[in-house]
Motif scaffolding. Sequence first.
Motif, PDB file in Angstrom:
ATOM      1  N   ASP A   1       0.848  -1.198   0.000  1.00 15.67           N
ATOM      2  CA  ASP A   1       0.000   0.000   0.000  1.00 15.67           C
ATOM      3  C   ASP A   1       0.881   1.245   0.000  1.00 15.67           C
ATOM      4  OD1 ASP A   1      -1.708   2.061   0.410  1.00 15.67           O
ATOM      5  OD2 ASP A   1      -2.720   1.170   2.147  1.00 15.67           O
ATOM      6  N   PHE A   2       0.839   1.977  -1.117  1.00 12.86           N
ATOM      7  CA  PHE A   2       1.731   3.140  -1.216  1.00 12.86           C
ATOM      8  C   PHE A   2       1.400   4.186  -0.158  1.00 12.86           C
ATOM      9  CE2 PHE A   2      -1.895   4.571  -3.533  1.00 12.86           C
ATOM     10  CZ  PHE A   2      -1.935   5.938  -3.306  1.00 12.86           C
ATOM     11  N   ASN A   3       0.158   4.154   0.317  1.00 10.56           N
ATOM     12  CA  ASN A   3      -0.194   5.109   1.366  1.00 10.56           C
ATOM     13  C   ASN A   3       0.631   4.858   2.618  1.00 10.56           C
ATOM     14  OD1 ASN A   3      -2.332   6.718   0.225  1.00 10.56           O
ATOM     15  ND2 ASN A   3      -3.474   4.774   0.118  1.00 10.56           N
ATOM     16  N   LYS A   4       0.964   3.596   2.838  1.00  8.92           N
ATOM     17  CA  LYS A   4       1.744   3.270   4.027  1.00  8.92           C
ATOM     18  C   LYS A   4       3.239   3.391   3.764  1.00  8.92           C
ATOM     19  CE  LYS A   4      -1.604  -0.059   5.833  1.00  8.92           C
ATOM     20  NZ  LYS A   4      -1.976  -1.474   5.642  1.00  8.92           N
ATOM     21  N   THR A   5       3.641   3.258   2.521  1.00  7.02           N
ATOM     22  CA  THR A   5       5.080   3.144   2.271  1.00  7.02           C
ATOM     23  C   THR A   5       5.719   4.387   1.660  1.00  7.02           C
ATOM     24  OG1 THR A   5       4.676   2.166   0.095  1.00  7.02           O
ATOM     25  CG2 THR A   5       4.889   0.652   1.941  1.00  7.02           C
ATOM     26  N   ALA A   6       4.920   5.255   1.025  1.00  7.07           N
ATOM     27  CA  ALA A   6       5.519   6.330   0.221  1.00  7.07           C
ATOM     28  C   ALA A   6       6.418   7.256   1.031  1.00  7.07           C
ATOM     29  CB  ALA A   6       4.436   7.139  -0.473  1.00  7.07           C
ATOM     30  N   PHE A   7       6.124   7.428   2.299  1.00  7.14           N
ATOM     31  CA  PHE A   7       6.921   8.371   3.079  1.00  7.14           C
ATOM     32  C   PHE A   7       7.679   7.683   4.212  1.00  7.14           C
ATOM     33  CE2 PHE A   7       3.649  11.095   1.131  1.00  7.14           C
ATOM     34  CZ  PHE A   7       4.512  11.906   0.391  1.00  7.14           C
ATOM     35  N   LEU A   8       8.105   6.463   3.956  1.00  6.98           N
ATOM     36  CA  LEU A   8       8.854   5.745   4.984  1.00  6.98           C
ATOM     37  C   LEU A   8      10.197   6.425   5.245  1.00  6.98           C
ATOM     38  CD1 LEU A   8       8.276   2.015   4.014  1.00  6.98           C
ATOM     39  CD2 LEU A   8       7.500   3.172   6.084  1.00  6.98           C
TER      40      LEU A   8
ATOM     41  N   ASN B   1       0.864   0.195  -9.242  1.00  9.36           N
ATOM     42  CA  ASN B   1       0.577   0.587  -7.877  1.00  9.36           C
ATOM     43  C   ASN B   1      -0.882   1.024  -7.884  1.00  9.36           C
ATOM     44  OD1 ASN B   1       1.995   0.655  -5.503  1.00  9.36           O
ATOM     45  ND2 ASN B   1       3.198   2.460  -6.025  1.00  9.36           N
ATOM     46  N   PRO B   2      -1.798   0.234  -7.417  1.00  8.06           N
ATOM     47  CA  PRO B   2      -3.199   0.639  -7.518  1.00  8.06           C
ATOM     48  C   PRO B   2      -3.525   1.715  -6.493  1.00  8.06           C
ATOM     49  CG  PRO B   2      -3.029  -1.392  -6.290  1.00  8.06           C
ATOM     50  CD  PRO B   2      -1.622  -1.030  -6.702  1.00  8.06           C
ATOM     51  N   ASN B   3      -4.522   2.504  -6.826  1.00  8.76           N
ATOM     52  CA  ASN B   3      -5.008   3.479  -5.850  1.00  8.76           C
ATOM     53  C   ASN B   3      -6.522   3.528  -5.951  1.00  8.76           C
ATOM     54  OD1 ASN B   3      -5.589   5.550  -4.166  1.00  8.76           O
ATOM     55  ND2 ASN B   3      -4.635   7.159  -5.415  1.00  8.76           N
ATOM     56  N   PRO B   4      -7.213   2.904  -5.011  1.00  7.83           N
ATOM     57  CA  PRO B   4      -8.674   2.869  -5.124  1.00  7.83           C
ATOM     58  C   PRO B   4      -9.330   4.193  -4.760  1.00  7.83           C
ATOM     59  CG  PRO B   4      -7.941   1.679  -3.173  1.00  7.83           C
ATOM     60  CD  PRO B   4      -6.701   2.190  -3.849  1.00  7.83           C
ATOM     61  N   SER B   5      -8.563   5.181  -4.337  1.00 10.56           N
ATOM     62  CA  SER B   5      -9.244   6.342  -3.757  1.00 10.56           C
ATOM     63  C   SER B   5      -9.147   7.626  -4.571  1.00 10.56           C
ATOM     64  CB  SER B   5      -8.718   6.582  -2.341  1.00 10.56           C
ATOM     65  OG  SER B   5      -7.318   6.666  -2.354  1.00 10.56           O
ATOM     66  N   PHE B   6      -8.590   7.603  -5.778  1.00 13.23           N
ATOM     67  CA  PHE B   6      -8.624   8.864  -6.524  1.00 13.23           C
ATOM     68  C   PHE B   6     -10.028   9.115  -7.040  1.00 13.23           C
ATOM     69  CE2 PHE B   6      -7.143   5.713  -9.634  1.00 13.23           C
ATOM     70  CZ  PHE B   6      -8.027   5.899 -10.667  1.00 13.23           C
TER      71      PHE B   6
ATOM     72  N   PRO C   1      -0.196  11.266 -12.547  1.00  8.67           N
ATOM     73  CA  PRO C   1       0.606  10.138 -12.081  1.00  8.67           C
ATOM     74  C   PRO C   1       1.523  10.684 -10.991  1.00  8.67           C
ATOM     75  CG  PRO C   1       1.288  10.810 -14.290  1.00  8.67           C
ATOM     76  CD  PRO C   1       0.249  11.770 -13.843  1.00  8.67           C
ATOM     77  N   PHE C   2       1.137  10.506  -9.779  1.00  6.01           N
ATOM     78  CA  PHE C   2       1.856  11.114  -8.681  1.00  6.01           C
ATOM     79  C   PHE C   2       3.086  10.277  -8.393  1.00  6.01           C
ATOM     80  CE2 PHE C   2       2.725  12.485  -4.401  1.00  6.01           C
ATOM     81  CZ  PHE C   2       2.444  13.829  -4.472  1.00  6.01           C
TER      82      PHE C   2
ATOM     83  N   PHE D   1      10.921   2.615  -4.160  1.00  6.13           N
ATOM     84  CA  PHE D   1      10.870   1.520  -3.194  1.00  6.13           C
ATOM     85  C   PHE D   1       9.446   1.110  -2.851  1.00  6.13           C
ATOM     86  CE2 PHE D   1      11.618   5.237  -0.270  1.00  6.13           C
ATOM     87  CZ  PHE D   1      10.427   5.176   0.453  1.00  6.13           C
ATOM     88  N   THR D   2       8.460   1.890  -3.296  1.00  2.71           N
ATOM     89  CA  THR D   2       7.076   1.433  -3.124  1.00  2.71           C
ATOM     90  C   THR D   2       6.734   0.382  -4.169  1.00  2.71           C
ATOM     91  OG1 THR D   2       6.203   3.083  -4.617  1.00  2.71           O
ATOM     92  CG2 THR D   2       6.332   3.699  -2.298  1.00  2.71           C
ATOM     93  N   GLY D   3       7.614   0.153  -5.116  1.00  3.94           N
ATOM     94  CA  GLY D   3       7.381  -0.861  -6.140  1.00  3.94           C
ATOM     95  C   GLY D   3       7.240  -0.259  -7.520  1.00  3.94           C
ATOM     96  N   PHE D   4       6.675   0.964  -7.616  1.00  6.92           N
ATOM     97  CA  PHE D   4       6.436   1.589  -8.913  1.00  6.92           C
ATOM     98  C   PHE D   4       6.754   3.073  -8.822  1.00  6.92           C
ATOM     99  CE2 PHE D   4       3.895  -2.210  -8.957  1.00  6.92           C
ATOM    100  CZ  PHE D   4       4.091  -2.697 -10.241  1.00  6.92           C
ATOM    101  N   PRO D   5       7.076   3.658  -9.957  1.00  9.34           N
ATOM    102  CA  PRO D   5       7.498   5.062  -9.909  1.00  9.34           C
ATOM    103  C   PRO D   5       6.357   6.048  -9.670  1.00  9.34           C
ATOM    104  CG  PRO D   5       7.615   4.209 -12.152  1.00  9.34           C
ATOM    105  CD  PRO D   5       7.287   3.050 -11.266  1.00  9.34           C
ATOM    106  N   TYR D   6       5.141   5.639  -9.914  1.00  9.20           N
ATOM    107  CA  TYR D   6       4.066   6.594  -9.677  1.00  9.20           C
ATOM    108  C   TYR D   6       2.765   5.872  -9.362  1.00  9.20           C
ATOM    109  CZ  TYR D   6       2.449   5.479 -14.365  1.00  9.20           C
ATOM    110  OH  TYR D   6       1.990   4.822 -15.475  1.00  9.20           O
ATOM    111  N   VAL D   7       1.798   6.656  -8.915  1.00 12.15           N
ATOM    112  CA  VAL D   7       0.466   6.137  -8.675  1.00 12.15           C
ATOM    113  C   VAL D   7      -0.503   7.220  -9.130  1.00 12.15           C
ATOM    114  CG1 VAL D   7       0.413   7.030  -6.314  1.00 12.15           C
ATOM    115  CG2 VAL D   7      -1.026   5.093  -6.909  1.00 12.15           C
ATOM    116  N   ILE D   8      -1.634   6.812  -9.689  1.00 11.70           N
ATOM    117  CA  ILE D   8      -2.622   7.811 -10.098  1.00 11.70           C
ATOM    118  C   ILE D   8      -3.267   8.377  -8.839  1.00 11.70           C
ATOM    119  CG2 ILE D   8      -4.785   8.192 -11.316  1.00 11.70           C
ATOM    120  CD1 ILE D   8      -2.435   7.685 -13.181  1.00 11.70           C
ATOM    121  N   GLU D   9      -3.259   9.685  -8.752  1.00 13.18           N
ATOM    122  CA  GLU D   9      -3.709  10.313  -7.515  1.00 13.18           C
ATOM    123  C   GLU D   9      -4.219  11.714  -7.840  1.00 13.18           C
ATOM    124  OE1 GLU D   9      -4.939  10.274  -4.744  1.00 13.18           O
ATOM    125  OE2 GLU D   9      -3.385   9.779  -3.281  1.00 13.18           O
ATOM    126  N   ASN D  10      -5.094  12.222  -6.980  1.00 15.86           N
ATOM    127  CA  ASN D  10      -5.513  13.611  -7.123  1.00 15.86           C
ATOM    128  C   ASN D  10      -4.419  14.486  -6.538  1.00 15.86           C
ATOM    129  OD1 ASN D  10      -8.335  12.075  -6.483  1.00 15.86           O
ATOM    130  ND2 ASN D  10      -8.533  13.676  -8.003  1.00 15.86           N
TER     131      ASN D  10
END
Lengths: 470, 1144
Positions: free
Chosen positions: A175-182, B822-827, B865-866, B871-880
């Motif tokens: 979950d990038f929400n948990k990891t993005a700002f580690l 990197n999925p983002n269910p909340s945008f 693409p934020f 290290f999160t696995g992908f360089p970006y995620v779709i986000e508002n």
Amino acid sequence: MSKEYLTVIKVSAKLLVILVFFDGCNKLVTVPLPINRVTSAQTFSSDANATAAMLGIYEQMSLTPSFSSVETTVLAGESADELTDRSPGNMSQDQFLSNTLSPLVNSQVISNELWQPAFFDIFSANSIIEGVQSSSGITAATRTQLIGEAKFIRAFCYFYLTNFFGGLPLVTSTDFNKTAFLPTVSKDSIYQQIISDLIDAQQLMVGDFSFTGGEPIRATKWAATALLARVYLYQQNWLGADSAATALINSGLFRLVGLDTVFKPNNQEAIFQLQSSNTAYPYCTQEGYYFVPLSPGSSLSAWMTPDLLTAFDSSDQRYSAWVECNSFGCYPYKYQMRTGTPNGAENENYNVLRLAEMYLIRAEAENNLGNSMLALSDIDAIRIRAGLDSLSDTLTKPQIFQSIQQENRIEFFAEWGHRWFDLKRWNIALSVLDTIPYKLNIRPAQLLYPIPVNEIQTDPYLKQNPGYQQ
Amino acid sequence: MDFLKHFALRRGAWSNVLSISPPPVTKTHEPAISLFIRTMRLTGVLLLAFSLHVSARSDAQQRIAINVKNVSLQRLFSEIEKKTNFTFFYDVMILKETKPVTIVFKDATVEEVLKAALAGQALEFTINDKTIFVKKERKVLVEARPLDTGRGGVIRLRGVVLTEAGVPVQGANVTIKQTEHGTITNAKGEFELSAVVPGSTLIFSYVGYAPQSFEVKDGSQVQINMKVASNELDKAVVQAYGLTTQRLTTSDIGKVTAQDIERQPVMNPLLALQGKVAGLDVNMTSGYASAPVKVELRGRAAINPIFTSDPLYIIDGVPLTVNELSPFSSNASGSVGFAQALSGPAGGQSPFFSINPSDIESIEVLKDADATAIYGSRGANGVILVTTKKGQAGKTKLNLSFGEGVDRVDRFWGMMNTSQYLNMRRQAFYFTGGTPDPVYDFDINGTWDTSRYTNWQKVIYGGVGKNTNLQGNLTGGDERTNFRLGAGYTRATGVTAISGADQRGSLSLGFSHHSIDHRLSINSSTQFSYTQSNLVTLPGNAAMAPDAPPIFDSTGNLNYSGWGGPSGNISAEGAFPFGGIKQPYVAKTNFLNSGLNIEYDLSRSLKFSANFGCNIGQDNQTLVQPIASLNPVNSPKGSLTLGSTRNVNWIIEPQLTYASAIGRGRFAILIGATSEQNNSDVINLAGKGYTSDLLVNSIASAATLFANEYYGEYKYFGVFGRVTYAWESKIILNINGRRDGSSRFGPNKQYGNFGSIGCAWILTSEDYLRKVIPSLISFFKLRGSFGLTGSDAVPDYSYESQYSASNTYPYANQSVLVPIINPNPSFRWQSTKKLEGAIDLGLLNERVTSHIAWYRNRCGNQLVPFPTPLFTGFPYVIENSPALVQNTGWEISLSANLIKTRKFTYSLTFNTAFNQNKLVSYPDFSHSPFYSLEEIGKPLNMAFALHYTGVDPETGIYTFLDKNHDGQISTYPPRAATDDRYIINLTPKFIGGLGMDFQYGGLGLSLQFNIKAQDGRNAFINAPSPGILNSNQPTYIIGKQWRFPGDIKPYEKSFTYSPSSYSYFSQSDGIYTDASFVRLSNLSISYNIPSRYLGRVSTQGCSIFLHASNLFVLTKYKGLDPETQNFGALPPIKTILAGIVLNF
């Protein structure tokens, strides 16, 4: 007239109600994934699919040049005293050789070849752990094996990352929400995670290769044990290293094989190998593709340093078995195929963990525990296989350590960065490297690679390694 | 045109007007009325059709001699037809009961003849141009009941409102001026007012028609024939789900008519919009006719450069949605349309290339919140409504147009000749040190013949292309059922060295039907086209060394070996840039757009309608790279790439409309729902390793195959509503609301609410103000709107975690799965808040109309693409993203009929738009992905640049301002303290257009200028550094380069390599220049050949025309073109097309 107004108000109100409270039928705006993709839920709905996701990690690890295929060998080999430059004049490469990495110039290579692939594998492993744990469609046996394998992969990646970079963000979720700002956590904390993952993995994974048809191409309990032995060794936990290495040596599953066979697929020395693809070019290991010249007279991608070549004892059969020279210089010849044949049976696989290391780990552990005789017998096991004499029983502890250093250097030259990591953990990197003309004035900070700049820019809590700040 | 309005009215305009049908007319009167109406409808439509389409002048006073005895009227009419150019129209039924006639005239006008013939026959006639309509004598239309004199002496009044041609006008407003009360007409045009004081004035008005007044007297019987509006304010304008006029709308809508589109010799109708609508910026991305077109309305709103900023396109109610699946589309290049699989020489294919401009009746550009909010989800970038031509009742008419023309480039620029070039090279060696390398410096070391000279610009794009345009139209039918059948073929061959061609063949069919009682109506339109582009890839610029050898050798093969010279210099062969011209690229596209509208009157004021539509784009691309196109010394192997793209849209839109007159106002409600689905798939198949060219076109013969695919499925669903209230035609209030769901969002984020409120106040309708406003101003309206629109421009499925097996290989003999995003269910929905205030003016009885608008659009919640750490696995995620981008500006447009006499007319249109674009705020900007690209408070289209401070007179190299005084010039890292760059603005200062129309008799001349004030990259600096190998330079640097210490020159000395000073220069403001221009984008001359020259040719009119595009450009810009700003790539092409139009 008022009646008409009433109508207006009524119609308007109804309209408003429809618009605001209309909750829509979600089916009207729900689409299935395209035919070439599946959801994570589908992936973890069955043993076969979940296993395919696990195999995807191995496939990614072996397919393209990355930390887990050739790059660790090359970059760490250049940083140490094993290999010369692969493309002289190219600043971004030269600086590995001279140990003068700069975040501005070298981030791209470091990021693309080490950082990103390792963290992608960690993401994939985390995804498997999360997916398998929340799935109800997977059998218990597969569930434990896959979680074990994923934890092994996570530990394995972190082991290399932390030895290259030191402190790191500890990513245990997708979950990038948990990891993005580690934040950066210390190398010790990373090691704690590695050890806990490996102990779990040991318990969860199977202890033989029947599930892969006898081939060591997936991680097993023994891969976790082997890596754990190495981790304990690096941490100077001699007892832990000794017992883990002993468990492996005594398992009866592995034995030292002839020098010609060590880097062949499915040999008995191999604890864990990455299978090379039969269908993807070059149909053999990335390492063979990198080191072996196109034709006998072709130029080389990298040369072994004179230092390394002279380190070989003249009667060491590993020189004739694992080194090859042409007019340009000498190159590692552990893997002998530059390209394999599509769908060929004889293609080479990539050794990740092999038994020889367990002897040298145990030797070092025993030596430090004061059991020099045991240490010597383990060293001799390696030496004799290489056509060398047994060591004298009268060697002192420091002499035995010297011998362990020499055997590690020769046995694992140009193999998974062993030399670079050994130099660092033995605290001799500075003294050894400072004698090499192109590495003069090497400083302690240069023993860690810089964290890629973009990572620092996107995560403000991440710390750059000392000596690399802007 | 009127007929279109009639259709459009049937389709939806209804929503905007009111309708209370009176009680049915007393039965005894019905047959007469309906018969009359039927007749009127038929003849009226005919009359209308011809008044529009026969533009040749007629002479009603033409004199003839005639002598017939005891003949039927039918015979008489055909006799007159033979002797004159007149054509008769009548319903044969009405002649049944007529008596034979005897007519003898030696010299009489046709009018006199007919008067005599029809006397006592209960028939009457009208002459319109060369057409004579004969119909039953007008009877009293409404058998008025004895006028009820009610309380207070009021009367009950009934009547009917018809067009000039007699077609009933449904939904016309009937207002009593004195009381402001009123009603609207029913499907048959009838109305009834219950309490009218004799002496009051009735005002009749209807969308697209000039208002009329009528004074009620005792015993009056009311019949009103409304005339089509001729002024800009009252002409019908298509709006979202309906019709309106500039007079009454609360929205900001720009319109381009068929006439404007037809006279431009462009294959892509989007290009016909250039300079036509204030605030609409249309840019060609290359000189190829099929190339993508970038369209931007009121500036760029999205900070994310990945997605195109195109408005929402709707063709006859069907959205032209293209799922951008391939990586080729971007904000900078526009949509690659249905060619998503391969990029191709033209960089894709505009989806509008598949649409025949000749099928288009009008294009409306919806700009503000009030106009676009009803399209909710997707109205943020504006909406472009394309309405196709419809059938016309009446005589079956054939309209043919043939055009033939030439395409060429005539803006070449001076490049060095061989001796100048070699001189520059020698200087470069002098300044760099060293001598020409015997291998690498092949342009000067003897490998190439230095006595050769080639002007590569002329060789590459100096050819003359051929342009062919054939169009045919057939219309006919009657008032209840009619059709239009159109066919077209257009072909433009390239001006390039090896000419390819862009071709389009198209068919369109429009059909409409109304039930006898007019309660049911059906409209459908379908366009089908096939396009084929045969192109080759040319070198990116035409700046090869002038002594370079020819493209082909003596045997006609590619001259690789010739470039290597007699010694076979492989480096020189490797520089050969023309391999692409033997690598044919073909794109074949089938496109179908079909819309169907069904409408049914449920009751007097309630109507149900539904739109159904689909469009299907299917494209196949092929790129062949045969061995013959590759350098033989590399023992190359051939390859073949096949791409296919399929894009299918479906839409269903049920609607209910309610309209009524209430109190002193008119009230209308529209509610509806829309459900759309889009499926796209793209497959790319590459075959490699062909060892012979014999089978290089066969994909199955490839040694190895690689496949790639993209899929996209998109659904959206929305409900919408609109309430309009017009108070005494003085104040008009319009409220839109919409709730939209899109499949691009995750669970619970799919739906968003959008809406707007618009208001207009017509000051000139207020009596007390009318007295104050100078009489020069005939119309004065204040208008304002505010609203919220949205965007879901993100890749499909971004909310869902997913695995794929694409581009993977088996492991352990099993196929594998790999996580891909990197999925983002909340945008959630991106949103744009639009605010607009405007003044609409009419002067001199609407001979001059003008709109002045101020707007502010603020786009927030931006979907980007934020960037996430790797290290999160992908360089970006779709986000508002919290970025807030503002576009604010002024738009002025003016339309004036300056001179209008019987013979001569002169009209002028002008528009200009000043848009200011700004990144207003961005919390935590320094950690955003845009930190190195954008700056808060500055426009999105900006650049970081060093400040160029001239050439150092001592060293002869470029110098720059050391902004931070740290003793060195640095551009890295971006925006760090070491960075010496500052920000320059690259947003156009203003854009605009000027059009002029002259008409003298049958001779017409129109001019359209396209104006843009902007800074751009100067052409010179797009070139490589002067002095380097095989790279020619413009002559204007000759003598302006530094040569010796103390020399003060603008350009640095030549080098044989590209020095760092040059790379700094290319990052400095030295490369920007004024790229403003005025382009004569269109010139059109037409002449209607007078009927007397047509003799016995049975045409209903004939005209000849000359259409030209891009005739000249006025600019200070040096280089090929200020718009494309390329150093040597294909500039915009000049097209001149001459032809003839025949009407039968």
